[in-house]
Scaffold this active site. Structure first.
Site, PDB file in Angstrom:
ATOM      1  N   ASN A  43      -7.654  -3.196  14.489  1.00 18.13           N
ATOM      2  CA  ASN A  43      -9.035  -3.517  14.099  1.00 18.13           C
ATOM      3  C   ASN A  43      -9.100  -4.689  13.119  1.00 18.13           C
ATOM      4  O   ASN A  43     -10.129  -4.950  12.531  1.00 18.13           O
ATOM      5  CB  ASN A  43      -9.706  -2.278  13.486  1.00 18.13           C
ATOM      6  CG  ASN A  43      -8.992  -1.791  12.217  1.00 18.13           C
ATOM      7  OD1 ASN A  43      -8.041  -2.425  11.762  1.00 18.13           O
ATOM      8  ND2 ASN A  43      -9.446  -0.687  11.670  1.00 18.13           N
ATOM      9  N   GLU A  62      -9.838  -2.127   5.378  1.00 22.46           N
ATOM     10  CA  GLU A  62     -10.416  -1.827   6.687  1.00 22.46           C
ATOM     11  C   GLU A  62     -11.711  -2.614   6.889  1.00 22.46           C
ATOM     12  O   GLU A  62     -12.390  -2.965   5.917  1.00 22.46           O
ATOM     13  CB  GLU A  62     -10.725  -0.322   6.768  1.00 22.46           C
ATOM     14  CG  GLU A  62      -9.511   0.592   6.635  1.00 22.46           C
ATOM     15  CD  GLU A  62      -8.707   0.722   7.914  1.00 22.46           C
ATOM     16  OE1 GLU A  62      -8.801  -0.157   8.793  1.00 22.46           O
ATOM     17  OE2 GLU A  62      -7.973   1.717   8.041  1.00 22.46           O
ATOM     18  N   ASP A 115       0.811  -1.222   0.000  1.00 23.53           N
ATOM     19  CA  ASP A 115       0.000   0.000   0.000  1.00 23.53           C
ATOM     20  C   ASP A 115       0.840   1.265   0.000  1.00 23.53           C
ATOM     21  O   ASP A 115       2.065   1.215   0.189  1.00 23.53           O
ATOM     22  CB  ASP A 115      -0.968  -0.006   1.208  1.00 23.53           C
ATOM     23  CG  ASP A 115      -0.292  -0.422   2.504  1.00 23.53           C
ATOM     24  OD1 ASP A 115       0.948  -0.381   2.575  1.00 23.53           O
ATOM     25  OD2 ASP A 115      -0.996  -0.789   3.454  1.00 23.53           O
ATOM     26  N   HIS A 131      -7.378  -4.905  10.308  1.00 19.39           N
ATOM     27  CA  HIS A 131      -7.128  -4.597   8.892  1.00 19.39           C
ATOM     28  C   HIS A 131      -5.846  -5.271   8.410  1.00 19.39           C
ATOM     29  O   HIS A 131      -4.920  -5.527   9.179  1.00 19.39           O
ATOM     30  CB  HIS A 131      -7.133  -3.083   8.609  1.00 19.39           C
ATOM     31  CG  HIS A 131      -5.930  -2.341   9.076  1.00 19.39           C
ATOM     32  ND1 HIS A 131      -5.948  -1.000   9.390  1.00 19.39           N
ATOM     33  CD2 HIS A 131      -4.645  -2.722   9.289  1.00 19.39           C
ATOM     34  CE1 HIS A 131      -4.745  -0.609   9.754  1.00 19.39           C
ATOM     35  NE2 HIS A 131      -3.947  -1.632   9.709  1.00 19.39           N
TER      36      HIS A 131
END
Ligand code: PGA
Length: 240
Positions: free
Chosen positions: A136, A143, A67, A138
């Protein structure tokens, strides 16, 4: 999924480096899937030392990063291209022309994302993919959401990720709110996946990754369908 539970971060890094190095040793022209974030830095350091000692070489490898922030120039010191140069590429014998990070300045992000996935396929697919994991759940910037996108795409960061990444910036407002990320399907095509995690903050995400359910509200749980994923985590991430 195989799980390797380590005593501490140093051991996580050493185990990950051992598996990664074995891949490169057995297939010198491996296609490497690389990750940024604080977690893989120890592994990169060990691999760079092995390279310096002549134990492995990256000269025939190609790499693709997961990314990049958007919009952000590659020479910005907050960019993931910059991070990879400073933490890994500048210290090993890889040809930088063979290292790819998604384009944080693409004029036409949709076309650039499609070209990125095609370039991975054209290289023969990723042999070994390194992953961190968000608090979380991800993976890269995929996400938690009701639906996840398969291929490389432009996405928005959640508040939780912006807060977690604010530590790398002067102030929270400086954290870019968008990023180009490989999608879950792009990631799941990798032949081998190693996911690294350490610290209590990752425990909830890791506990969900290790139970027997799959949910897009924790994207990492999709790794359960992958035939060759190894989770390397410390005891704090494993036990909480
Ligand atoms: P970290 O980030 O390695 O800095 O904890 C991991 C991630 O958010 O994927």
């Amino acid at each position: 999924m195989r799980v390797i539970v380590c005593d501490n971060y140093e051991q996580v890094s050493a185990e990950a480096a051992r598996i990664f190095a074995a891949q490169v040793y057995l297939k010198p022209d491996s296609v490497l899937g690389l990750a940024t974030g604080s977690t893989p830095v120890g592994m990169y350091r060990i691999l760079a030392d092995m390279n310096k000692r002549g134990e492995i070489s990256f000269k025939d490898c190609k790499s693709f990063n997961l990314d990049e922030y958007y919009p952000l120039a590659p020479d910005n010191d907050q960019s993931y291209r910059y991070f990879m140069n400073v933490n890994f590429f500048d210290h090993i014998d890889i040809d930088k022309a063979n290292t790819r990070v998604p384009d944080g300045l693409a004029q036409d992000p949709e076309a650039a994302c499609k070209a990125y996935d095609e370039a991975i396929d054209a290289a023969g697919g990723i042999d070994i993919q390194v992953l961190g994991i968000g608090q979380n759940g991800h993976i890269a910037f995929n996400e938690p959401d009701e639906k996840l996108i398969c291929g490389t795409h432009l996405t928005s960061l959640t508040e939780s990720t912006i807060n977690a990444n604010a530590r790398f910036f002067e102030k929270k407002e400086d954290v870019p709110t968008r990023a180009v990320t490989m999608g879950m399907a792009s990631i799941l095509k990798a032949k081998t996946i190693i996911l690294l995690a350490n610290g209590k903050a990752k425990h909830r995400a890791i506990a969900e990754l290790l139970d027997d359910t799959i949910t897009t509200s924790n994207p990492s749980t999709l790794l359960k369908v992958h035939p060759n994923t190894i989770i390397i985590c410390d005891r704090e991430a494993y036990e909480g």
